[in-house]
Design an enzyme around this catalytic site. Structure first.
Site, mmCIF file in Angstrom:
data_model
loop_
_atom_site.group_PDB
_atom_site.id
_atom_site.type_symbol
_atom_site.label_atom_id
_atom_site.label_comp_id
_atom_site.label_asym_id
_atom_site.label_seq_id
_atom_site.Cartn_x
_atom_site.Cartn_y
_atom_site.Cartn_z
ATOM 1 N N SER A 17 0.456 -0.857 0.006
ATOM 2 C CA SER A 17 0.096 -0.189 -0.018
ATOM 3 C C SER A 17 0.636 0.919 0.126
ATOM 4 C CB SER A 17 -1.053 -0.206 1.335
ATOM 5 O OG SER A 17 -1.684 0.800 1.062
ATOM 6 N N ASP B 61 -9.254 -5.677 -5.519
ATOM 7 C CA ASP B 61 -8.230 -4.450 -4.261
ATOM 8 C C ASP B 61 -9.165 -3.245 -4.642
ATOM 9 O OD1 ASP B 61 -7.323 -2.615 -2.524
ATOM 10 O OD2 ASP B 61 -5.044 -3.285 -3.556
ATOM 11 N N HIS C 103 -7.440 -5.680 -0.447
ATOM 12 C CA HIS C 103 -5.588 -5.099 -0.177
ATOM 13 C C HIS C 103 -5.557 -6.008 0.545
ATOM 14 C CE1 HIS C 103 -3.997 -1.211 -0.408
ATOM 15 N NE2 HIS C 103 -3.792 -0.781 0.913
#
Length: 755
Positions: free
Chosen positions: A610, A698, A730
């Site tokens: 991320s 995601d 995610h």
């Protein structure tokens, strides 16, 4: 397993299998006090744990019970009662206030082509007394079992259960739907008796109510043709099946299920519980106009505390309606509600306020303000996703919470009358502490370190003013994992990298080292910045770093400026400076560690997910001579292209330093600024081999971000590999994806760092 010897894949898989078997401790519940024949008191402690089952490729849940003998001032004896047993298909469970009943929401696989069903069960101490097929009743959609909206709350009288479910969606017909001919006659015409309704009644009013606040929602509603493919908004990452939540009530004695009416249509209700004396329901309502944004890990969404009076259906606002609130908790005496509060928009995670609403005076007060700067010896501020489900002491004055304190996590007691705070773990081992529950001043907590998996701790909360004397007892030990040493170091950025408004901020890093290996050999270094960016690595158990350390890597976990646990000023310093301040903090930390520690500077790699992947991609582009391999999981690569596809478009503008308005489109200068702060800008300078891991589902950082980077690297001849995980979002937290991700990551690092 040393740095210079490349383990075979079989050795890596065996290591991962060994470490992944350490279970995680999720919940705890204390039973009622019982008295022995000699006058002593004891109670049972019910705990739930989770563990990865690699053979079944799933996370399994199991429970274990313990006995705690106490004299109300100290724990006399504690120990396990029996062995573990697996819990099958339980989605939610909740003990009644007396501890005599237990409610369970259970999923049951459908037979043949039937869809999965949900049952709501009620158990007493000897048997199952109710089992209601919610799916067959078809009065609402699936019951929410998440921790964002979901709840399973007993009324104080223990006669009703409150829960949240998806609103029943009317059946839509095609323009070309075939109509069945109306053949035959009605039951009345044939003289046959009517078919009996389901044994559970629907729509009966709550006892003593006016009768209009609940609806049955029983009959199928047919919507006009052309509605079959209408888009229905949802709440984003991990909440894609949550669209329109409704509050539902099971009348246990009357066998009826009803849906609560009176909730304003612009609100999505959740986190509900019964008001004192069962006169109504208190809930958090999230605004979903003009459209829904992602809610998971976003404590900045406009929301407020509400009360619905069951006698008249009146919905009353209990908190300010221009803030973000969550995690309300009612005191044992039914007089006060504490909850957490943040600013709307801005950083998704912030230093929160602790607020308190007095039920009878209708007065709201601030118990704890946000803390601008963290100072050792002082309360660091509140940085937590939620308060413990049971957080009140028996005196209905003090509450317990855990919060990040720089790079560790500690437990504090808060006096809601004075606002004073006391650490209950200041004199305990350094690591990560979490409150699981407190009941009748028996306190249950979880503790772990980077080298020690979670263990179960219990204590008796001392009287007010003596909390620092808390004595923790280990109820379930977890032996330390051998071969790992760790420590926390603090760094100060150089003057030229100080923030002009928030000067003097420092930051931390946790360094894990393999404590075994040939003398004189320097281990390679894996650098791991966290995601968020407003989150934090605390000194607790983490599977990937521990496994990498056992393989032979040193692991550097960097809490750059903008991380939680360092004060609100640190959080506020990062928006507008992503791609520079956070990148420079990580690079400074790497250079300092390489200077001061026995590490191999020629074998340094990056691993991040991320925003951690965002930083990793920045670092291999901005400092290509430092890093020789890179692994990124669902990385943010191009903020400008992400803003139109993510469930959190506000994140893209906020972290770039731009204002977010739902009805405003970025202008050309803002598009340019988002691109300017993105790692794709430096792709021409990348030389390190890159492994990308992407979750197909995601919603937060859509996989097109990673694909964009993959194609750019391939076009420039950079060694690149992409792993695509269907059914994963995610977090890439599926057991199979997580295990495969570790194996590919470790082999990639070993190969390209020439270990």
């Amino acid at each position: 397993r040393v740095a210079q010897v490349q383990p075979r894949a079989e050795e890596l898989s065996e290591l991962y299998r060994e470490l992944s078997q350490h279970p995680g401790l999720s919940t705890a519940c204390l039973g009622p006090d019982l008295t022995t024949q000699y006058g002593g008191k004891y109670c049972s402690l019910y705990t739930e744990w989770s563990q990865r089952d690699l053979a079944r490729a799933e996370n399994i849940k199991f429970c274990r019970q313990y006995l705690i003998f106490h004299d109300e001032a100290s724990i006399v004896y504690s120990g396990p009662a029996g062995t573990c047993s697996e819990m099958k298909d339980e989605l939610l469970s909740r003990e009644s206030p007396s501890g005599m009943l237990k409610a369970v929401l259970r999923k049951v696989p459908g037979k043949e082509k039937e869809k999965e069903k949900q049952f709501l069960e009620v158990w007493d101490q000897n048997r199952k007394v109710k089992s209601i097929d919610l799916t067959a009743l078809d009065k609402h959609g699936s019951v929410y079992d998440d921790d964002q909206f979901g709840c399973l709350a007993w009324s104080h009288s223990e006669t009703h259960l409150l829960y949240v479910a998806e609103k029943k969606r009317p059946k839509a017909e095609s323009f070309f739907q075939s109509k069945a001919p109306e053949l035959g006659t009605s039951d009345e015409d044939t003289g046959h008796p009517k078919k009996e309704d389901a044994p559970v009644k629907v729509g009966s009013p709550y006892p003593g109510s006016a009768g209009g606040w609940l609806c049955g929602c029983g009959a199928d509603q047919i919507v006009p043709q052309g509605e079959q493919f209408v888009y229905h908004e949802d709440w984003g990452e991990t909440l894609s099946t949550r669209s329109v939540p409704v509050l539902c009530v099971l009348d246990i004695e009357g066998n009826s299920i009803s849906v609560l009416e009176g909730i304003p249509e612009h609100l999505s209700p959740g986190q509900a519980f019964w008001s004192p004396e069962d006169t109504g329901v208190v809930f958090v309502g999230w605004w979903h106009d003009p459209f829904r944004l992602g809610l998971r890990h976003c404590t900045n969404r406009r929301s407020a505390l509400f009360y619905v009076d069951l006698t008249g259906g009146r919905c009353e606002l209990l908190s300010e309606d221009t803030r973000a609130v969550w995690s309300p908790r009612l005191s044992p005496d039914g007089c006060r509600i504490v909850y957490l509060e943040n600013n709307v928009l801005g950083p998704h995670q912030q230093c929160s306020q602790l607020r308190m609403y007095d039920w009878y005076t209708k007065h709201t007060s601030t118990v704890l303000e946000a803390v601008p700067r963290q100072a050792w010896g002082a309360f660091p501020g509140i940085y937590c996703g939620a308060l413990p489900g049971m957080c009140w002491a028996a005196d209905s004055r003090r509450i317990l919470l855990d919060t990040a304190q720089r790079s560790q996590q500690d437990v504090f007691v808060v006096d809601t009358a004075t606002g004073t705070t006391t650490s209950l773990t200041a004199d305990s081992p350094q690591g990560s502490w979490s409150v699981l529950t407190i009941d009748r001043d028996l306190l249950v907590a979880r503790f772990s370190t980077p080298s020690c998996p979670p263990m179960l701790k219990v204590a008796v909360l001392p009287a007010a003013g003596h909390e620092a004397q808390t004595q923790w007892i280990c109820l379930q030990d977890a032996p330390p994992v051998p071969g790992i040493s760790w420590g926390i170091r603090t760094l100060q950025p150089p003057p030229e990298q100080e923030h002009p408004q928030y000067g003097g901020l420092d930051f931390d890093a946790i360094l894990m080292r393999p404590s075994e290996g040939p003398t004189g050999q320097k281990p390679p270094l894996v650098v791991m910045p966290h995601g968020g960016p407003h989150s934090v690595f605390t000194a607790g158990w983490m599977l990937y770093p521990a496994a990498l350390c056992r393989v032979g890597f040193a692991v550097l976990l960097v809490n750059y400026r903008g991380s939680l646990g360092f004060g609100q000023d640190s959080v506020a310093s990062l928006p507008g400076n992503v791609g520079t301040q956070d990148v420079h903090d990580v690079q400074l930390c790497v250079e300092r560690v390489l200077q001061e520690e026995m590490l191999d500077a020629s074998r340094v790699a990056l691993v991040g997910g991320s925003h951690g992947g965002f930083l990793a991609c920045h670092l291999i582009g901005q400092f290509p001579d430092t890093y020789h391999a890179c692994v990124v999981r669902n990385p943010v690569v191009n903020i400008a292209s992400m803003v139109a596809t993510t469930d959190i478009p506000d994140w893209c503008l906020t972290e770039t330093g731009l204002p977010y308005k739902p009805d405003a489109l970025p202008d050309p200068a803002q598009w340019t600024e988002m691109l300017h702060k993105s790692p794709i800008r430096y792709v021409d300078r990348v030389r390190a081999p890159v492994l990308l891991m992407l979750g197909e589902d995601d919603r937060r950082v859509p996989p097109k971000q990673g694909l964009e980077y993959y194609r750019a690297l391939k076009a420039r001849g950079v060694p690149t590999r992409l792993l695509w995980y269907p059914g994963n979002n995610h977090a890439l937290a599926g057991v199979e994806a997580e295990a495969d991700g570790f194996m590919n990551m470790a082999l990639w690092l070993l190969k390209h760092l020439q270990c």
